[in-house]
Scaffold this active site. Structure first.
Site, PDB file in Angstrom:
ATOM      1  N   GLU A 192       0.831  -1.219   0.000  1.00  0.00           N
ATOM      2  CA  GLU A 192       0.000   0.000   0.000  1.00  0.00           C
ATOM      3  C   GLU A 192       0.861   1.263   0.000  1.00  0.00           C
ATOM      4  O   GLU A 192       0.905   2.018   0.973  1.00  0.00           O
ATOM      5  CB  GLU A 192      -0.950  -0.014   1.204  1.00  0.00           C
ATOM      6  CG  GLU A 192      -1.947  -1.160   1.136  1.00  0.00           C
ATOM      7  CD  GLU A 192      -2.968  -1.149   2.260  1.00  0.00           C
ATOM      8  OE1 GLU A 192      -2.662  -0.603   3.331  1.00  0.00           O
ATOM      9  OE2 GLU A 192      -4.068  -1.695   2.069  1.00  0.00           O
ATOM     10  N   GLU A 386      -5.238  -8.687  -1.044  1.00  0.00           N
ATOM     11  CA  GLU A 386      -5.915  -8.475   0.238  1.00  0.00           C
ATOM     12  C   GLU A 386      -7.376  -8.161  -0.027  1.00  0.00           C
ATOM     13  O   GLU A 386      -7.681  -7.291  -0.844  1.00  0.00           O
ATOM     14  CB  GLU A 386      -5.339  -7.276   1.017  1.00  0.00           C
ATOM     15  CG  GLU A 386      -4.005  -7.521   1.650  1.00  0.00           C
ATOM     16  CD  GLU A 386      -3.561  -6.362   2.542  1.00  0.00           C
ATOM     17  OE1 GLU A 386      -4.432  -5.710   3.156  1.00  0.00           O
ATOM     18  OE2 GLU A 386      -2.344  -6.121   2.610  1.00  0.00           O
TER      19      GLU A 386
HETATM   20  C1  BG6 Z   1      -4.266  -3.246   4.761  1.00  0.00           C
HETATM   21  C2  BG6 Z   1      -2.888  -3.642   5.239  1.00  0.00           C
HETATM   22  O1  BG6 Z   1      -4.376  -1.863   4.831  1.00  0.00           O
HETATM   23  O2  BG6 Z   1      -5.357  -3.596   5.519  1.00  0.00           O
HETATM   24  C3  BG6 Z   1      -2.846  -4.765   6.249  1.00  0.00           C
HETATM   25  O3  BG6 Z   1      -2.037  -3.954   4.166  1.00  0.00           O
HETATM   26  C4  BG6 Z   1      -4.010  -4.600   7.200  1.00  0.00           C
HETATM   27  O4  BG6 Z   1      -1.601  -4.749   6.861  1.00  0.00           O
HETATM   28  C5  BG6 Z   1      -5.302  -4.677   6.441  1.00  0.00           C
HETATM   29  O5  BG6 Z   1      -3.995  -5.491   8.265  1.00  0.00           O
HETATM   30  C6  BG6 Z   1      -6.548  -4.553   7.306  1.00  0.00           C
HETATM   31  O6  BG6 Z   1      -6.450  -3.420   8.094  1.00  0.00           O
HETATM   32  P1  BG6 Z   1      -6.620  -3.485   9.673  1.00  0.00           P
HETATM   33  O7  BG6 Z   1      -6.276  -2.165  10.138  1.00  0.00           O
HETATM   34  O8  BG6 Z   1      -8.021  -3.856   9.888  1.00  0.00           O
HETATM   35  O9  BG6 Z   1      -5.682  -4.549  10.141  1.00  0.00           O
END
Ligand code: BG6
Length: 487
Positions: A192, A386
């Site tokens: 990101e 993701e």
């Molecule tokens: C993304 C990141 O922004 O979202 C991850 O690459 C992160 O590292 C994921 O865990 C979910 O976000 P969060 O804050 O709910 O863990």
């Protein structure tokens, strides 16, 4: 209307994604140095001034490093994957994963960030981990930098603000390529990349309070420029080491919609979409700053030091594919701009969408829109690395976790991916975040859970750490076994 029968291609990479700092733990083992993730203290939700805990002040950092800060640091503990990876990866295999995304903690290899000699214990750990992923029938997908910049570099020269960090990163990346690229095809430069502008400490180990307020935006863009140059040189080195290996960029991809059909709203949404998201891919794919960014920089009086050599390197070394995280869409109005929860996203409420337990808008259609936009704009293979739902899970009286809400979220999003494939989008794979519960990036909570596998551990690391298969585990296993035909 006739239904088209195109679905997930053979060899589609189904799997899951993780990051070292959120699951490995063992932060004081094997000579590892301190990273930006290790120094973020836990703040209970009721005591927070913001909805996240991603930034830290110079003063707090100094106290943490000198041991004068008494706090709890969840990312130092993770879920102890450093010791449990063999067992955990066997569970991924049981689900039928074809790919598993990890990141390499820079500070396991170069504890301060700028050493010349790598730490063999760190390299050996990733040898074992990568071998174990492959032994379990999965392709490793490896991120070089996932929110864990060495604190050594922050202390020396405020990390990515300074050009010297380029050389340190390239040396780290090259060391990893030489060691692992015989086994790793898919590489990701920075997780990101957008984050460095929105949360410079989490994104790149930059302490923004060290910069006078008027120069802060300039400094963030300079840091971002250094990451572009570092990525370009790293891509060059990767291809020299193994011409078949692929370097991807990684976007926090959040399509932005106009609140109304007022042309002012439409224009604003387009601009926000470009500045928040597309500028990064434009530069990584086309190797040059787009015109709208030149205007943005001019109008904001941001003067980036970029040499001809920098620009030539960026032009000569574009990425091979575009990877992305997708959690939500955003909505903006030209007359209003209220901050709403989300890692990066600010805007106004979209009246058509519901939200997760953490206030993130849920929008499967947004994923289809996004995939179409990125494919049409760049014609480069896309890779979803993701996507998932952070929720509060409960263990029921029968000892199981009935996470139907997660199944529904994933089903709708994978259905949207299926439609995008029918639309003609070229997609390498779909990795869910995160296949096993781990520490939240933005809030450092354990109780914000994404996994198919429950980990019995609370926000203060209390619990047996036992792994329990949730209902979604069996659901995803079926999805993979029929290659997404039945969701
Ligand atoms: C993304 C990141 O922004 O979202 C991850 O690459 C992160 O590292 C994921 O865990 C979910 O976000 P969060 O804050 O709910 O863990």
């Amino acid at each position: 209307m006739k239904q088209t029968k195109i679905s997930f291609p053979q060899g589609f990479l189904w799997g899951g994604a993780t990051a070292a700092n959120q699951l490995e733990g063992a932060s004081d083992i094997g000579g590892k140095g301190l990273s930006s993730a290790d120094v973020i203290p836990f703040v209970p939700p009721e005591k927070r001034v913001q909805d996240h805990t991603m930034e830290i002040s110079s003063d707090t950092l100094a106290r943490v490093v000198s041991g004068n800060f008494k706090g709890h640091f969840p990312k130092r503990h993770g879920i102890d994957f450093y010791h449990t990876y063999e067992h955990d990866l066997a569970l991924m295999k049981e689900m039928g994963f074809k790919a598993f995304r990890i990141s390499i903690a820079w500070t396991r290899i170069f504890p301060q960030g700028d050493e010349r000699q790598p730490n063999e214990a760190g390299l050996a750990f990733y040898d074992r981990l990568i071998d174990c992923i492959i032994k379990n029938g999965m392709q490793p997908v490896v991120t070089l930098s996932h929110y864990e910049t060495p604190i050594g570099l922050t202390q020396k020269w405020n990390s990515w603000i300074d050009r010297r960090t380029i050389d340190c990163f390239v040396h780290f990346a090259d060391t990893c390529f030489k060691r692992y690229t015989d086994r790793v095809k898919y590489w990701i430069n920075f997780n990101e990349i957008n984050m460095i502008l929105h949360s410079p400490f989490t994104g790149g180990g930059v302490l923004i309070d060290r910069i006078p307020e008027k120069q802060q935006q300039q400094a963030k863009y300079q840091a971002l420029h250094h990451t572009y140059v570092a990525s370009a040189i790293a891509a060059q080195k990767l291809h020299e080491t193994n011409p078949n290996a692929l370097m991807g960029c990684m976007l926090a991809a959040t399509p932005t919609y106009p609140l109304t059909s007022d042309p002012q709203d439409v224009w604003k949404a387009q601009q926000v979409n470009k500045v928040r998201c597309l500028q990064f891919a434009d530069i990584f794919v086309r190797g040059e700053y787009p015109g709208y960014m030149e205007r943005f920089l001019r109008e904001h009086n941001i003067k980036i030091h970029r040499s001809q050599e920098d620009l030539a390197l960026m032009k000569a070394n574009p990425v091979d594919y575009i990877s992305l995280s997708y959690y939500m869409s955003a909505c903006v109005s030209s007359s209003e701009d209220t901050a709403k929860p989300g890692n990066l996203v600010q805007g106004v409420d979209n009246p058509y969408l519901t939200k997760s337990d953490w206030g993130w808008p849920i929008d499967p259609m947004g994923l289809r829109i996004l995939l179409n936009e990125l494919w049409e704009r760049y014609q480069k293979p896309l890779f979803i690395v993701e996507n998932g739902l952070g929720a509060q899970d409960e263990v029921s009286a029968d000892g199981k976790i009935h996470d139907i809400y997660r199944i529904n979220y994933l089903r709708q999003h994978i259905q949207a991916v299926k439609e995008a494939l029918k639309d003609g989008v070229c997609l390498i794979g779909y990795l869910s975040w995160a296949p096993i519960d781990l520490i939240s990036m933005s809030t450092a909570q354990m109780s914000k859970r994404y996994g198919f596998i429950y980990v019995d551990q609370d926000d203060y690391m209390q619990g047996s750490k036992k792994r329990i298969r949730k209902d979604s585990f069996y659901w995803y296993q079926k999805v993979i076994s029929n290659n997404g035909e039945i969701l």
